[in-house]
Design a protein around this motif. Structure first.
Motif, PDB file in Angstrom:
ATOM      1  N   VAL A 110       0.857  -1.180   0.000  1.00 50.45           N
ATOM      2  CA  VAL A 110       0.000   0.000   0.000  1.00 50.45           C
ATOM      3  C   VAL A 110       0.895   1.233   0.000  1.00 50.45           C
ATOM      4  O   VAL A 110       1.799   1.359   0.839  1.00 50.45           O
ATOM      5  CB  VAL A 110      -0.934   0.027   1.235  1.00 50.45           C
ATOM      6  N   ILE A 111       0.653   2.141  -0.954  1.00 51.38           N
ATOM      7  CA  ILE A 111       1.434   3.370  -1.068  1.00 51.38           C
ATOM      8  C   ILE A 111       0.565   4.542  -0.641  1.00 51.38           C
ATOM      9  O   ILE A 111      -0.468   4.810  -1.264  1.00 51.38           O
ATOM     10  CB  ILE A 111       1.933   3.570  -2.515  1.00 51.38           C
ATOM     11  N   ARG A 112       0.966   5.197   0.432  1.00 45.97           N
ATOM     12  CA  ARG A 112       0.201   6.362   0.903  1.00 45.97           C
ATOM     13  C   ARG A 112       0.631   7.605   0.122  1.00 45.97           C
ATOM     14  O   ARG A 112       1.814   7.972   0.113  1.00 45.97           O
ATOM     15  CB  ARG A 112       0.422   6.569   2.398  1.00 45.97           C
ATOM     16  N   VAL A 113      -0.338   8.264  -0.513  1.00 45.65           N
ATOM     17  CA  VAL A 113      -0.072   9.470  -1.306  1.00 45.65           C
ATOM     18  C   VAL A 113      -0.221  10.679  -0.391  1.00 45.65           C
ATOM     19  O   VAL A 113      -1.342  11.072  -0.024  1.00 45.65           O
ATOM     20  CB  VAL A 113      -1.025   9.566  -2.503  1.00 45.65           C
ATOM     21  N   LEU A 114       0.910  11.276  -0.021  1.00 50.35           N
ATOM     22  CA  LEU A 114       0.929  12.385   0.933  1.00 50.35           C
ATOM     23  C   LEU A 114       1.470  13.666   0.301  1.00 50.35           C
ATOM     24  O   LEU A 114       1.876  14.589   1.012  1.00 50.35           O
ATOM     25  CB  LEU A 114       1.773  12.001   2.154  1.00 50.35           C
TER      26      LEU A 114
END
Length: 376
Positions: free
Chosen positions: A67-71
């Motif tokens: 899972v890649i968190r887009v921040l």
């Protein structure tokens, strides 16, 4: 980008379901997001990106992948080729409502009716978000995205995104793969420079209880929309379980005029506007001096899913025995986690509602959020 200890998805989604994934990466810059995606794709992992977690319903089992968190964050003002307008380019991880607030504060019109919609900017075109008759496709110019198949970055005009009612070529529909698997890095919208506007749309005028065509301030429209959404439990509030969901769990149904006529006349409905600018091309050699009348195509009709649910006997606050998931006490279209509900409990309630509506009206309601590891 940097790898972090995986956080349970129940702590990162507004419906509060889902275990910790196998692997989790944080991306705080556009470059870091591109690196995280390319690295994940090179590994061959299963993956998905996570923004605000407000339109995501995750199953109870661990997600076996990354899972890649887009921040990523930031808004840039750009010139518009159209007089009296301006363009805003926003990074994918920027909060959608923060973008709307920025536009309203600076006197840029075109997003104000979508105040209070949760989630991030990057998710907005995927879903073609909208509210009260206003949709992002009305102002969206282009998106910058990275293609999952090639890893290449490109700028894609809005006209190539297949934008429709709560859909696009990028959306992962329940039971199918998106037509184009890609991740949005930024979006650009074109807005009118004006601190007040004349409200035209029927749905928005009704929501604002407007009686005349006098211009109204953008800030007033935003305040009224936020108040309306709050009254329906559609604004996140930590202490209000009615907001612990994904907003509207089911889409309003789009049906033909024939199907709509078969529904009870009191069922709320709105026409889906046809293309009034269709160009008719007549070869000069066959032109006889008369232009044929355009053939009338049957228009689709949008009908209220909330009305269908309630008329099928599912009232606000309804829940199945011993379940910790329930319909919101404020809005029949929202399914909520009342505290500790599993994804299985929410899914069971969703399936029950679908079966009741189908039994009563012959329509199958489609889920609006993205489902990961869950079946309805």
């Amino acid at each position: 980008m940097h790898e972090i200890t995986p956080i349970p998805l129940s702590a990162l989604t507004t419906i509060a379901t889902g275990g910790a994934p196998e692997r989790m990466l944080d991306a705080t810059t556009a470059e870091g997001l591109v690196s995280a995606l390319r690295e994940t794709w090179s590994r061959g992992d299963e993956w998905f990106v996570l923004g605000g977690g407000s339109n995501l319903f995750v199953g109870d089992e661990q997600f076996e992948g990354t899972v890649i968190r887009v921040l990523t964050r930031g808004i840039d003002e750009l010139p518009s080729p159209h007089e009296g307008r301006i363009r805003l380019r926003a990074q994918a991880g920027h909060g959608w409502d923060e973008l709307v607030a920025y536009a309203v504060e600076h006197g840029y019109a075109g997003l104000e009716a979508m105040s209070g919609i949760p989630g991030t900017v990057g998710a907005a075109p995927v879903q073609n978000i909208g509210a009260y008759g206003q949709e992002i496709q009305e102002t969206l110019v282009e998106v910058e995205l990275i293609d999952a198949a090639t890893g290449e970055i490109s700028t894609v005009p809005a006209s190539e995104l297949g934008l429709g009612f709560r859909t696009s070529v990028l959306k992962h529909h329940y039971g199918s793969e998106p037509e184009r698997r890609a991740v949005i890095l930024s979006i650009t919208v074109d807005l009118l420079v004006a601190r007040e506007r004349i409200v035209r749309g029927e749905q928005l005028r009704r929501a604002l209880t407007l009686g005349d065509d006098a211009p109204v301030p953008l800030s007033w429209v935003r305040e009224r929309i936020l108040a309306t959404r709050a009254s329906k439990g559609m604004l996140w509030d930590q202490v209000d379980p009615d907001t612990h969901g994904v907003g509207s769990f089911f889409q309003n149904a789009i049906v033909t005029e024939t199907v709509a006529r078969a529904l009870p006349p009191e069922c709320p409905r709105w026409p889906v506007s046809p293309d009034l600018d269709t160009v008719t091309v007549i070869p000069l050699a066959s032109y006889g001096g008369l232009i044929p009348a355009p053939a009338r195509e049957a228009a689709d009709v949008k009908v209220s899913a909330a009305w269908l649910i309630e008329q099928a006997g599912i009232r606000k606050g309804f829940k199945l025995p011993r379940s910790r998931a329930s319909v919101s006490t404020k809005h029949a279209l929202a399914l909520t986690n009342r505290g500790g509900a599993t994804a299985a409990e929410v899914a069971e309630l969703a399936r029950f509602i679908q079966s009741r509506v189908h039994s009563e009206f012959g329509l199958v309601l489609q889920p609006e959020p993205v489902l990961v590891g869950v079946e309805l």
